[in-house]
Design an enzyme around this catalytic site. Structure first.
Site, short mmCIF file in Angstrom:
data_model
loop_
_atom_site.label_atom_id
_atom_site.label_comp_id
_atom_site.label_asym_id
_atom_site.label_seq_id
_atom_site.Cartn_x
_atom_site.Cartn_y
_atom_site.Cartn_z
N CYS A 185 -49.53 -40.88 5.85
CA CYS A 185 -48.95 -39.84 5.00
C CYS A 185 -49.92 -39.57 3.86
O CYS A 185 -50.33 -40.48 3.14
CB CYS A 185 -47.60 -40.28 4.43
N CYS A 223 -43.71 -36.88 6.92
CA CYS A 223 -43.28 -38.21 6.48
C CYS A 223 -41.84 -38.14 5.98
O CYS A 223 -41.37 -37.06 5.60
CB CYS A 223 -44.20 -38.71 5.38
N ASP A 250 -61.55 -44.48 18.72
CA ASP A 250 -60.78 -44.84 19.92
C ASP A 250 -60.41 -46.31 20.04
O ASP A 250 -59.61 -46.69 20.90
CB ASP A 250 -61.53 -44.38 21.18
N CYS A 265 -47.66 -40.37 0.26
CA CYS A 265 -47.24 -41.71 -0.17
C CYS A 265 -48.08 -42.81 0.46
O CYS A 265 -47.96 -43.97 0.09
CB CYS A 265 -45.76 -41.93 0.11
N SER A 302 -75.37 -38.23 18.36
CA SER A 302 -76.31 -37.12 18.18
C SER A 302 -77.07 -37.27 16.86
O SER A 302 -78.04 -36.58 16.62
CB SER A 302 -75.56 -35.78 18.21
N HIS A 325 -65.24 -43.40 10.67
CA HIS A 325 -64.45 -42.16 10.72
C HIS A 325 -62.98 -42.44 11.01
O HIS A 325 -62.27 -41.59 11.54
CB HIS A 325 -65.05 -41.20 11.75
N ASN A 366 -79.71 -42.61 24.03
CA ASN A 366 -78.90 -41.39 24.07
C ASN A 366 -79.29 -40.54 25.28
O ASN A 366 -80.42 -40.66 25.78
CB ASN A 366 -79.10 -40.60 22.77
P1 NAD Z 1 -71.55 -36.19 19.24
O1 NAD Z 1 -70.56 -35.58 20.17
O2 NAD Z 1 -72.15 -35.37 18.18
O3 NAD Z 1 -72.78 -36.82 20.07
C1 NAD Z 1 -72.62 -37.62 21.17
C2 NAD Z 1 -74.01 -37.88 21.75
O4 NAD Z 1 -73.87 -38.80 22.81
C3 NAD Z 1 -74.67 -36.62 22.30
O5 NAD Z 1 -75.99 -36.53 21.80
C4 NAD Z 1 -74.68 -36.87 23.83
O6 NAD Z 1 -75.84 -36.37 24.45
C5 NAD Z 1 -74.65 -38.36 23.91
N1 NAD Z 1 -73.99 -38.90 25.09
C6 NAD Z 1 -72.90 -38.41 25.76
N2 NAD Z 1 -72.58 -39.23 26.78
C7 NAD Z 1 -73.48 -40.26 26.77
C8 NAD Z 1 -73.66 -41.42 27.57
N3 NAD Z 1 -72.85 -41.69 28.61
N4 NAD Z 1 -74.68 -42.26 27.26
C9 NAD Z 1 -75.52 -41.99 26.21
N5 NAD Z 1 -75.39 -40.90 25.44
C10 NAD Z 1 -74.39 -40.05 25.69
O7 NAD Z 1 -70.81 -37.45 18.64
P2 NAD Z 1 -71.13 -38.33 17.37
O8 NAD Z 1 -72.59 -38.41 17.11
O9 NAD Z 1 -70.37 -39.56 17.53
O10 NAD Z 1 -70.51 -37.54 16.14
C11 NAD Z 1 -69.47 -36.60 16.15
C12 NAD Z 1 -68.08 -37.05 15.69
O11 NAD Z 1 -67.26 -37.13 16.82
C13 NAD Z 1 -67.92 -38.37 15.07
O12 NAD Z 1 -67.56 -38.14 13.75
C14 NAD Z 1 -66.71 -39.04 15.78
O13 NAD Z 1 -65.77 -39.42 14.80
C15 NAD Z 1 -66.13 -37.96 16.61
N6 NAD Z 1 -65.59 -38.24 17.97
C16 NAD Z 1 -65.16 -39.47 18.37
C17 NAD Z 1 -64.72 -39.69 19.68
C18 NAD Z 1 -64.24 -41.05 20.10
O14 NAD Z 1 -63.66 -41.77 19.29
N7 NAD Z 1 -64.48 -41.47 21.34
C19 NAD Z 1 -64.76 -38.64 20.60
C20 NAD Z 1 -65.20 -37.38 20.15
C21 NAD Z 1 -65.63 -37.20 18.84
ZN ZN Z 2 -44.91 -40.19 2.71
#
Ligand code: NAD
Ligand code: ZN
Length: 252
Positions: free
Chosen positions: A130, A155, A105, A133, A196, A122, A220
């Protein structure tokens, strides 16, 4: 709270901190995570997000872009929350080495952590790439095409376009992964926030840090499989816990 104080002492004594973040650090900015109640997995089937499906089926790409079209404005318009700002404050305090994030994000950068101090394991939702290319497009540009009715954008070379995020089944950018491992192995304090800790290889980082002698703090909402490794575990909201720790350090 005793645990906050313990964490603050570890931060006070640390010289090289790595903060490792997951989707939980951004839920308070209004971006849903994957695994919480109401998270993305409760609305979409994770299988639909497999890289192999995306590259092999036009129908999967259609579904993916429909989902992505909904999520992008939320990400684009989101603002950092107190957790992101507390992490940026660690940078200003001279404590932070890098942020290693699983998030796509861009909120750490928006909060003021310099671009070159954020390792995006990630990828990022801010670009579209693309797969043939390698040309990159700004996400907003592709979003406009979706709004104009394109369902599966291509693309100009005819190649498949995909957001520059890493899907399940897709390998991580090797440079980012190596750099993340290197920084994890050389920090003296590793702080996991809102992850998580079940998505590998990202979830290896705290293990690497701990094995290399760093202290480990896990913040967490719910327990993680690595809580047993940690020196301090704090159950709570990132946006409440992190600012308290930083404040406490400043008062010490
Ligand atoms: P996950 O969804 O597996 O885990 C998120 C963890 O955060 C959970 O255990 C939850 O209990 C905890 N949580 C939620 N709100 C919280 C808060 N306010 N304070 C503290 N803890 C809180 O996410 P992950 O471990 O990041 O892995 C999953 C994948 O999700 C990643 O590969 C990521 O790329 C992708 N993802 C990214 C976004 C983003 O960019 N914001 C959003 C969704 C998923
Ligand atoms: Zn291309």
């Amino acid at each position: 709270m005793e645990e906050i104080r313990k964490a603050a002492k570890l931060l006070r004594d640390a010289r090289k901190v790595v903060v490792f973040t997951g989707a939980g650090v951004s839920t308070e900015s209004g971006i849903p995570d994957f695994r919480s109640p109401g998270g993305i997995w409760t609305k979409y089937d994770p299988d639909e997000f497999l890289y192999q499906k995306f590259i092999s089926s036009e129908e999967s790409r259609r579904k993916y872009w429909a989902f992505s079209k909904e999520l992008w404005p939320i990400i684009r318009d989101s603002k950092p929350n107190p957790a992101h700002y507390a992490i940026a404050e660690m940078w200003r305090m001279g404590k932070l080495d890098v942020v290693i994030t699983q998030n796509v994000d861009g909120l750490h950068q928006k909060a003021g952590v310099p671009e070159d101090r954020v390792i995006e394991l990630h990828g990022t939702a801010w670009w579209v790439v693309c797969l043939d290319c390698g040309k990159r497009f700004e996400r907003e540009e592709v979003h406009r095409r979706l709004l104009e009715g394109e369902e599966v954008p291509r693309c100009e070379c005819g190649g498949i376009l995909k957001p520059a995020t890493i899907s399940f089944g897709q390998s991580l950018p090797p440079d980012a992964l190596m750099e993340a491992e290197r920084r994890s192995a050389s920090c003296d304090l590793f702080i996991c926030v809102g992850s998580s800790l079940v998505v590998y290889p990202a979830a290896n980082m705290p293990i690497i840090a701990k094995r290399s002698g760093a202290k480990l703090i896990i913040i967490n909402l719910v327990p993680t499989p690595q809580d047993g490794l940690a020196d301090v575990v704090i159950k709570g909201k990132a946006g409440e816990v992190l600012p308290k720790i930083v404040e406490e350090v400043k008062e010490m």
